[in-house]
Design a protein around this motif. Structure first.
Motif, short mmCIF file in Angstrom:
data_model
loop_
_atom_site.label_atom_id
_atom_site.label_comp_id
_atom_site.label_asym_id
_atom_site.label_seq_id
_atom_site.Cartn_x
_atom_site.Cartn_y
_atom_site.Cartn_z
N TYR A 146 50.06 24.51 35.37
CA TYR A 146 49.95 25.96 35.24
C TYR A 146 49.28 26.57 36.48
O TYR A 146 49.77 27.56 37.04
CB TYR A 146 49.16 26.31 33.98
CG TYR A 146 48.80 27.78 33.90
CD1 TYR A 146 49.76 28.73 33.59
CD2 TYR A 146 47.49 28.20 34.13
CE1 TYR A 146 49.44 30.09 33.53
CE2 TYR A 146 47.16 29.54 34.08
CZ TYR A 146 48.13 30.48 33.78
OH TYR A 146 47.80 31.82 33.73
N LEU A 147 48.18 25.98 36.92
CA LEU A 147 47.46 26.52 38.07
C LEU A 147 48.25 26.41 39.36
O LEU A 147 48.18 27.31 40.21
CB LEU A 147 46.10 25.83 38.20
CG LEU A 147 45.14 26.09 37.03
CD1 LEU A 147 43.86 25.30 37.21
CD2 LEU A 147 44.85 27.57 36.87
N ARG A 148 49.03 25.34 39.51
CA ARG A 148 49.91 25.25 40.69
C ARG A 148 50.86 26.44 40.74
O ARG A 148 51.10 27.02 41.79
CB ARG A 148 50.74 23.96 40.65
CG ARG A 148 50.01 22.73 41.02
CD ARG A 148 50.99 21.54 41.04
NE ARG A 148 50.28 20.29 40.93
CZ ARG A 148 50.43 19.42 39.93
NH1 ARG A 148 51.29 19.65 38.94
NH2 ARG A 148 49.73 18.31 39.93
N GLY A 149 51.42 26.79 39.58
CA GLY A 149 52.33 27.93 39.51
C GLY A 149 51.65 29.24 39.87
O GLY A 149 52.22 30.08 40.58
N VAL A 150 50.43 29.42 39.38
CA VAL A 150 49.65 30.63 39.70
C VAL A 150 49.41 30.70 41.21
O VAL A 150 49.59 31.75 41.84
CB VAL A 150 48.31 30.64 38.93
CG1 VAL A 150 47.39 31.75 39.42
CG2 VAL A 150 48.54 30.76 37.43
N TYR A 151 49.02 29.58 41.78
CA TYR A 151 48.70 29.49 43.20
C TYR A 151 49.91 29.82 44.08
O TYR A 151 49.83 30.63 45.01
CB TYR A 151 48.16 28.09 43.48
CG TYR A 151 47.92 27.75 44.92
CD1 TYR A 151 46.84 28.28 45.61
CD2 TYR A 151 48.75 26.85 45.59
CE1 TYR A 151 46.60 27.93 46.93
CE2 TYR A 151 48.52 26.49 46.89
CZ TYR A 151 47.44 27.03 47.56
OH TYR A 151 47.21 26.68 48.87
#
Length: 160
Positions: A146-151
């Motif tokens: 999820y955080l990779r996508g946000v980044y």
């Protein structure tokens, strides 16, 4: 500040803010800079002066209270040492960004962020932000996927 020019630092900071506060709460506040711990999108708890850290102790649930405030949910006990170290005059958005970058620097993650080594950088700073995977504070942790996508959505570049 030179560290704010580090490649990928702004998307990384945006990722921390989304992880800590969520997109909806960021939208209902001053991009998270005036948010107190315990806020929800339906019931935001906001502070109204950037002159100082708000230093409000808020009970999140029985047995858990916190003074976390701002975009990166900085605890009050850390504000004075960082204010002195960085020569800050207030708890403004720019000051909050500088503190977060200093925390990242202290965990030796700035070179990792600049190199696009997102996963390694998150691993280095996870002890600072309870919402990061592997933080281990017993609070809601987001997945690395999820955080990779946000980044990436925030403009961050990942190493091949």
């Amino acid at each position: 500040m030179a560290d704010m020019d580090t490649p990928n630092i702004r998307p990384f900071l945006d990722t921390i803010a989304v992880s800590e506060l969520g997109r909806a709460l960021l939208a209902k506040s001053d991009n998270g800079y005036n948010v107190l711990v315990g806020s929800t999108p339906s019931a935001p708890i906001l502070f109204h002066s950037y002159a100082d850290h708000p230093r409000r102790l808020i009970q999140i649930r029985p047995g858990l209270s916190s003074t976390a405030a701002g975009r990166y949910q900085l605890l009050a006990r850390y504000y004075n040492p960082y204010r002195q170290l960085l020569g800050l005059a207030d708890f403004s958005p720019a000051s909050q960004d500088r503190i977060a970058v200093q925390q990242i620097r202290e965990r030796l993650a700035l070179p990792l962020i600049a190199a696009g080594r997102f996963d390694d950088a998150v691993s280095r700073v996870r002890n600072i932000w309870a919402s990061l995977p592997g933080a281990g504070y017993g609070q809601n942790e987001h997945s690395l996927d999820y955080l990779r996508g946000v980044y990436v959505a925030a403009g961050g570049q990942r190493a091949a």
